[in-house]
Design a protein around this motif. Structure first.
Motif, mmCIF file in Angstrom:
data_model
loop_
_atom_site.group_PDB
_atom_site.id
_atom_site.type_symbol
_atom_site.label_atom_id
_atom_site.label_comp_id
_atom_site.label_asym_id
_atom_site.label_seq_id
_atom_site.Cartn_x
_atom_site.Cartn_y
_atom_site.Cartn_z
ATOM 1 N N ILE A 141 1.003 -1.300 -0.105
ATOM 2 C CA ILE A 141 -0.084 -0.170 -0.015
ATOM 3 C C ILE A 141 1.172 1.384 -0.045
ATOM 4 O O ILE A 141 1.708 1.478 1.073
ATOM 5 C CB ILE A 141 -0.868 0.034 1.063
ATOM 6 C CG1 ILE A 141 -1.574 -1.183 0.897
ATOM 7 C CG2 ILE A 141 -2.071 1.007 0.952
ATOM 8 C CD1 ILE A 141 -2.516 -1.538 2.421
ATOM 9 N N LEU A 142 0.260 1.759 -0.996
ATOM 10 C CA LEU A 142 1.982 3.252 -1.090
ATOM 11 C C LEU A 142 0.954 4.308 -1.563
ATOM 12 O O LEU A 142 1.627 5.353 -1.725
ATOM 13 C CB LEU A 142 3.010 2.590 -1.995
ATOM 14 C CG LEU A 142 4.092 1.878 -2.070
ATOM 15 C CD1 LEU A 142 4.530 1.581 -3.261
ATOM 16 C CD2 LEU A 142 4.793 1.910 -1.796
ATOM 17 N N LYS A 143 -0.279 4.308 -0.998
ATOM 18 C CA LYS A 143 -1.000 5.130 -1.521
ATOM 19 C C LYS A 143 -0.709 6.925 -0.967
ATOM 20 O O LYS A 143 -0.076 7.084 0.433
ATOM 21 C CB LYS A 143 -2.580 5.134 -1.609
ATOM 22 C CG LYS A 143 -2.988 5.035 0.127
ATOM 23 C CD LYS A 143 -4.215 4.243 -0.167
ATOM 24 C CE LYS A 143 -4.998 4.378 1.737
ATOM 25 N NZ LYS A 143 -6.580 3.993 1.772
ATOM 26 N N HIS A 144 -0.934 7.887 -1.924
ATOM 27 C CA HIS A 144 -0.994 9.021 -1.405
ATOM 28 C C HIS A 144 1.058 9.474 -0.976
ATOM 29 O O HIS A 144 0.948 9.907 0.227
ATOM 30 C CB HIS A 144 -1.165 9.612 -0.189
ATOM 31 C CG HIS A 144 -3.010 9.583 -0.172
ATOM 32 N ND1 HIS A 144 -3.569 10.652 -0.961
ATOM 33 C CD2 HIS A 144 -4.250 8.926 0.230
ATOM 34 C CE1 HIS A 144 -5.131 10.656 -1.337
ATOM 35 N NE2 HIS A 144 -5.358 8.966 -0.451
ATOM 36 N N ASN A 145 1.560 8.997 -1.816
ATOM 37 C CA ASN A 145 3.430 9.463 -1.551
ATOM 38 C C ASN A 145 3.235 10.422 -3.126
ATOM 39 O O ASN A 145 2.629 11.377 -3.419
ATOM 40 C CB ASN A 145 4.110 8.434 -1.849
ATOM 41 C CG ASN A 145 3.839 8.209 -0.689
ATOM 42 O OD1 ASN A 145 5.130 7.908 0.273
ATOM 43 N ND2 ASN A 145 3.228 6.897 -0.357
ATOM 44 N N GLN A 146 4.597 10.506 -3.803
ATOM 45 C CA GLN A 146 4.961 11.278 -4.367
ATOM 46 C C GLN A 146 5.624 10.597 -5.777
ATOM 47 O O GLN A 146 6.518 11.113 -6.396
ATOM 48 C CB GLN A 146 5.435 12.210 -4.403
ATOM 49 C CG GLN A 146 5.568 13.412 -2.922
ATOM 50 C CD GLN A 146 6.335 14.032 -2.176
ATOM 51 O OE1 GLN A 146 7.230 14.256 -2.894
ATOM 52 N NE2 GLN A 146 5.976 14.776 -1.961
ATOM 53 N N LEU A 147 4.479 9.476 -5.903
ATOM 54 C CA LEU A 147 5.976 8.296 -6.939
ATOM 55 C C LEU A 147 4.492 8.927 -8.488
ATOM 56 O O LEU A 147 4.109 9.035 -8.421
ATOM 57 C CB LEU A 147 4.751 6.945 -6.588
ATOM 58 C CG LEU A 147 5.487 6.546 -4.916
ATOM 59 C CD1 LEU A 147 4.473 4.797 -5.338
ATOM 60 C CD2 LEU A 147 6.816 5.772 -5.217
ATOM 61 N N ALA A 148 5.840 8.632 -9.238
ATOM 62 C CA ALA A 148 5.655 8.580 -10.684
ATOM 63 C C ALA A 148 5.847 7.842 -11.520
ATOM 64 O O ALA A 148 6.272 6.604 -11.215
ATOM 65 C CB ALA A 148 6.369 10.174 -11.403
ATOM 66 N N LEU A 163 -2.071 -4.015 -4.338
ATOM 67 C CA LEU A 163 -0.996 -2.556 -4.400
ATOM 68 C C LEU A 163 -1.993 -2.019 -4.792
ATOM 69 O O LEU A 163 -3.104 -1.685 -5.736
ATOM 70 C CB LEU A 163 -0.648 -2.838 -6.403
ATOM 71 C CG LEU A 163 0.311 -2.055 -6.568
ATOM 72 C CD1 LEU A 163 1.358 -1.538 -5.845
ATOM 73 C CD2 LEU A 163 0.916 -1.912 -8.009
ATOM 74 N N ASN A 164 -1.898 -1.213 -4.086
ATOM 75 C CA ASN A 164 -2.548 0.305 -4.183
ATOM 76 C C ASN A 164 -1.504 1.893 -4.319
ATOM 77 O O ASN A 164 -0.819 2.117 -3.564
ATOM 78 C CB ASN A 164 -2.788 0.505 -2.715
ATOM 79 C CG ASN A 164 -3.823 1.700 -2.905
ATOM 80 O OD1 ASN A 164 -3.866 2.414 -3.614
ATOM 81 N ND2 ASN A 164 -5.320 1.997 -1.682
ATOM 82 N N LEU A 165 -1.969 2.384 -5.413
ATOM 83 C CA LEU A 165 -0.964 3.161 -6.413
ATOM 84 C C LEU A 165 -1.679 4.443 -6.787
ATOM 85 O O LEU A 165 -1.510 5.555 -6.515
ATOM 86 C CB LEU A 165 0.003 3.140 -7.308
ATOM 87 C CG LEU A 165 0.494 2.296 -6.936
ATOM 88 C CD1 LEU A 165 1.046 1.889 -8.626
ATOM 89 C CD2 LEU A 165 2.052 2.663 -6.404
ATOM 90 N N SER A 166 -2.921 4.890 -5.491
ATOM 91 C CA SER A 166 -3.782 5.714 -5.824
ATOM 92 C C SER A 166 -3.643 6.957 -5.009
ATOM 93 O O SER A 166 -2.483 6.785 -4.051
ATOM 94 C CB SER A 166 -5.193 5.582 -4.626
ATOM 95 O OG SER A 166 -5.622 3.761 -5.478
ATOM 96 N N GLY A 167 -3.439 7.991 -5.187
ATOM 97 C CA GLY A 167 -3.444 9.553 -4.994
ATOM 98 C C GLY A 167 -1.361 9.865 -5.339
ATOM 99 O O GLY A 167 -0.976 10.277 -4.048
ATOM 100 N N ASN A 168 -1.002 9.090 -6.280
ATOM 101 C CA ASN A 168 0.552 9.642 -6.481
ATOM 102 C C ASN A 168 0.239 10.438 -7.679
ATOM 103 O O ASN A 168 -0.710 11.058 -8.022
ATOM 104 C CB ASN A 168 0.985 8.867 -6.490
ATOM 105 C CG ASN A 168 1.382 7.858 -5.450
ATOM 106 O OD1 ASN A 168 2.603 9.166 -4.817
ATOM 107 N ND2 ASN A 168 0.900 6.359 -5.066
ATOM 108 N N SER A 169 1.501 10.071 -8.491
ATOM 109 C CA SER A 169 1.738 11.359 -9.807
ATOM 110 C C SER A 169 1.971 10.463 -11.300
ATOM 111 O O SER A 169 1.977 10.451 -11.686
ATOM 112 C CB SER A 169 2.667 12.100 -9.740
ATOM 113 O OG SER A 169 2.409 13.053 -8.691
#
Length: 367
Positions: A99-106, A123-129
């Motif tokens: 779970i990696l949601k709400h980071n600064q991943l692009a 896999l949670n990538l929500s709230g990134n870029s």
């Protein structure tokens, strides 16, 4: 409760793992070195640790001790400042939930060999870029739940259908204008979230998803839906609010009461009252000859100049259900049973076919 829990058919993997041996370091604001030290202190014995929660710590990289926990199954690093995910994560071959949601991943944030996490299911990538679904994600053959909401995704890759075990696909809050036809090949998909995008049409391929239970399309630019959508047997929730097709549909409804001539003419036709030139003026006989059948093929009703279009809203926990559009061309159409038949089934349809259509459309969400 978050959206992932709301639309799960059962307890999520995250909830199950949280009951196992875990360490929670959430919201401590520890920074990388301090959090790594605290983690090393609390994770004894290392070979029994199965879950780590480290949200809201301002992390810019993975805590280095993580690679020493071979039994780790769940890793939650949401609400941090991660700009990339280094290869240390590959030292966790048993990881099932990341779970990696709400980071600064692009787009280039995931390691090249990310697909080696063969057991990853959520896999949670929500709230990134992210502006696209990373190609490494398509190599995760065991993936069942993919969350990439609130990014900047403009297109869905054609080969997303490689994820044949996918049950939940959340792409809401992006910049999608269309989805590929290959999405219809995700035969295990149960939840598809495409709300808050820029969709102007929905591919007919979506109607090939045999297990789809929830389809969220609200806040798009849809003016039509595929006619075969009604044949999705498993579909129970369809959200359409804030689309032109709904706004136009509601705003165009007008209630025009039938005239006395209309009502009298309907009675004559419905009850088979005999008439002829000796009984009525030629104009009325001509009018009676212009009777139109109700669009519901199983309704015996008729109308002439006025057909009442009516929508019945039912409050449901602050939302609204609209089960159907009713054509009240006669008293036969005013009953709920007859109204539900306004799905316009073919006369060749079996009673079972008609029955499941009625039941299915009771869960159309507009609120």
């Amino acid at each position: 409760m978050d959206l992932e829990s709301v639309y799960s058919s059962e307890a999520s993997d995250s909830e199950l793992v949280s009951l196992l041996n875990s360490v929670s370091l959430s919201g401590l604001g520890l920074g990388d070195p301090a959090l790594a030290a605290r983690l090393a202190e609390r994770a004894e014995p290392a070979d029994e640790l199965e879950a780590v929660y480290a949200q809201q710590n301002g992390l810019t990289r993975l805590p280095t001790p993580l690679a020493t926990f071979p039994a780790l199954r769940l890793l939650d690093l949401s609400h941090n400042r991660l700009q990339s995910l280094d290869e240390a994560v590959l030292a966790l071959p048993g990881l099932t939930n990341l779970i990696l949601k709400h980071n600064q991943l692009a787009d280039d944030a995931l390691p090249k060999d990310f697909g080696l996490l063969r057991h990853l299911r959520e896999l949670n990538l929500s709230g990134n870029s992210f502006s696209q679904v990373p190609h490494q994600v398509l190599e995760l053959a065991s993936l069942t739940d993919l969350y990439m909401a609130s990014n900047r995704i403009q297109t869905v890759p054609e080969d997303l259908h490689r994820l044949q075990r996918l049950r939940v696909l959340h792409l809401g809050g992006n910049e999608l204008e269309s989805v590929p036809k290959t999405l219809g090949n995700l035969y295990s998909l149960q939840v598809l979230v495409l709300c808050d995008n820029r969709l102007t049409e929905l591919s007919e391929a979506i109607c090939r998803l045999p297990r789809l239970r929830t389809l969220l399309l609200h806040a798009n630019q849809l003016s039509t839906l595929p006619a075969s959508l009604v044949r999705l047997r498993a579909l129970k929730q369809l959200s359409l609010r804030d689309n032109p097709l709904v706004r136009n549909f509601v705003s165009s409804m007008e209630y025009e009461p039938p005239s006395l001539v209309e009502l009298a003419a309907r009675s004559v036709k419905l009850h088979g009252v005999p008439y002829g030139p000796a009984d009525l003026p030629a104009a009325l006989i001509e009018h009676l000859g212009s009777a139109k059948r109700c669009v519901n093929k199983r309704c015996k009703g008729v109308f002439f100049d006025t057909r009442v279009e009516d929508v019945q809203f039912v409050d449901f926990c602050g939302m609204y259900h609209i089960p159907l559009m009713r054509y009240l061309c006669s008293s036969h159409c005013e009953s709920q049973q007859a109204a539900e038949r306004s799905l316009q089934p073919d006369e060749s349809d079996s009673e079972e076919e008609v029955g499941w259509r009625r039941r299915r459309l009771r869960r159309v969400l507009l609120g």
